[in-house]
Design a protein around this motif. Sequence first.
Motif, PDB file in Angstrom:
ATOM      1  N   GLU A  59       0.840  -1.197   0.000  1.00 11.25           N
ATOM      2  CA  GLU A  59       0.000   0.000   0.000  1.00 11.25           C
ATOM      3  C   GLU A  59       0.875   1.247   0.000  1.00 11.25           C
ATOM      4  O   GLU A  59       2.067   1.178   0.289  1.00 11.25           O
ATOM      5  CB  GLU A  59      -0.953   0.001   1.181  1.00 11.25           C
ATOM      6  N   PRO A  60       0.291   2.386  -0.351  1.00 11.74           N
ATOM      7  CA  PRO A  60       1.091   3.619  -0.408  1.00 11.74           C
ATOM      8  C   PRO A  60       1.592   4.067   0.965  1.00 11.74           C
ATOM      9  O   PRO A  60       1.040   3.674   1.989  1.00 11.74           O
ATOM     10  CB  PRO A  60       0.114   4.652  -0.974  1.00 11.74           C
ATOM     11  N   PHE A  61       2.598   4.906   0.936  1.00 11.45           N
ATOM     12  CA  PHE A  61       3.173   5.511   2.137  1.00 11.45           C
ATOM     13  C   PHE A  61       2.772   6.976   2.198  1.00 11.45           C
ATOM     14  O   PHE A  61       2.426   7.584   1.188  1.00 11.45           O
ATOM     15  CB  PHE A  61       4.708   5.413   2.098  1.00 11.45           C
ATOM     16  N   THR A  62       2.856   7.542   3.383  1.00 13.33           N
ATOM     17  CA  THR A  62       2.688   8.980   3.573  1.00 13.33           C
ATOM     18  C   THR A  62       4.004   9.640   3.185  1.00 13.33           C
ATOM     19  O   THR A  62       5.073   9.153   3.541  1.00 13.33           O
ATOM     20  CB  THR A  62       2.361   9.275   5.056  1.00 13.33           C
ATOM     21  N   PHE A  63       3.930  10.759   2.452  1.00 19.42           N
ATOM     22  CA  PHE A  63       5.146  11.509   2.146  1.00 19.42           C
ATOM     23  C   PHE A  63       4.913  12.996   2.335  1.00 19.42           C
ATOM     24  O   PHE A  63       3.783  13.488   2.251  1.00 19.42           O
ATOM     25  CB  PHE A  63       5.648  11.233   0.712  1.00 19.42           C
ATOM     26  N   VAL A  64       5.998  13.695   2.589  1.00 19.58           N
ATOM     27  CA  VAL A  64       6.030  15.157   2.506  1.00 19.58           C
ATOM     28  C   VAL A  64       7.347  15.524   1.847  1.00 19.58           C
ATOM     29  O   VAL A  64       8.307  14.760   1.867  1.00 19.58           O
ATOM     30  CB  VAL A  64       5.901  15.868   3.881  1.00 19.58           C
ATOM     31  N   ARG A 124      -0.599   5.127   7.438  1.00 20.85           N
ATOM     32  CA  ARG A 124      -1.552   5.629   8.417  1.00 20.85           C
ATOM     33  C   ARG A 124      -0.977   6.728   9.305  1.00 20.85           C
ATOM     34  O   ARG A 124      -1.607   7.153  10.256  1.00 20.85           O
ATOM     35  CB  ARG A 124      -2.122   4.475   9.220  1.00 20.85           C
ATOM     36  N   SER A 125       0.190   7.203   8.952  1.00 21.23           N
ATOM     37  CA  SER A 125       0.796   8.330   9.665  1.00 21.23           C
ATOM     38  C   SER A 125       0.140   9.631   9.205  1.00 21.23           C
ATOM     39  O   SER A 125      -0.249   9.753   8.046  1.00 21.23           O
ATOM     40  CB  SER A 125       2.295   8.429   9.362  1.00 21.23           C
ATOM     41  N   GLU A 126       0.042  10.579  10.099  1.00 25.60           N
ATOM     42  CA  GLU A 126      -0.451  11.905   9.734  1.00 25.60           C
ATOM     43  C   GLU A 126       0.658  12.659   9.005  1.00 25.60           C
ATOM     44  O   GLU A 126       1.833  12.565   9.384  1.00 25.60           O
ATOM     45  CB  GLU A 126      -0.890  12.677  10.978  1.00 25.60           C
TER      46      GLU A 126
END
Length: 173
Positions: free
Chosen positions: A49-54, A67-69
């Motif tokens: 599944e996808p990851f959170t990125f900035v 599931r990280s903000e």
Amino acid sequence: MSARGRSYRYVGPVELKAAVRPGSGGCRISSAAEFGDWIAGRSAAELAEPFTFVVGTDGALRLAPRRSEHVACAGGTTVLSAGEIGFVREAGRWAVSEISNQSTGYCPDIGSWSEVARALDDVGLERPSGFTHEVVFRRCPGCQEHNIVREDDFVCVFCGSDLPEMWNVDPTT
């Protein structure tokens, strides 16, 4: 605007930003070696599944579990873009398989792609030519609620007011 491009301040729920602790940001990835070390530590379930990125204002990619903000991934700071990203292994190399600007905490404009592209290029990852799923965010000038514009219908889902064509989510910019 930063020297690199527009920056995005966190505009989501205040309690999520208040929960961010110093040093708890996502993993900073600024080279192919750093990405290789990071991706090697991911389980098959995580990779499915996808990851959170900035992309931080320093231009570096930061990654965290899905599931990280986003605000936690960014360590509570301003970003150049944010969203979700998936990876696939092709011909012995890692590549971006899907990527979006879907972050309801930062609501980045689709124009933030150039910062994402630069960060991915810096890491040496093959990538698409743009977001594979673009999310259009607008703030309603009537009720001030944040909206996701679907099918070019620039109407507030909360009060029915017209939404502007230009990005306006952060009232301080």
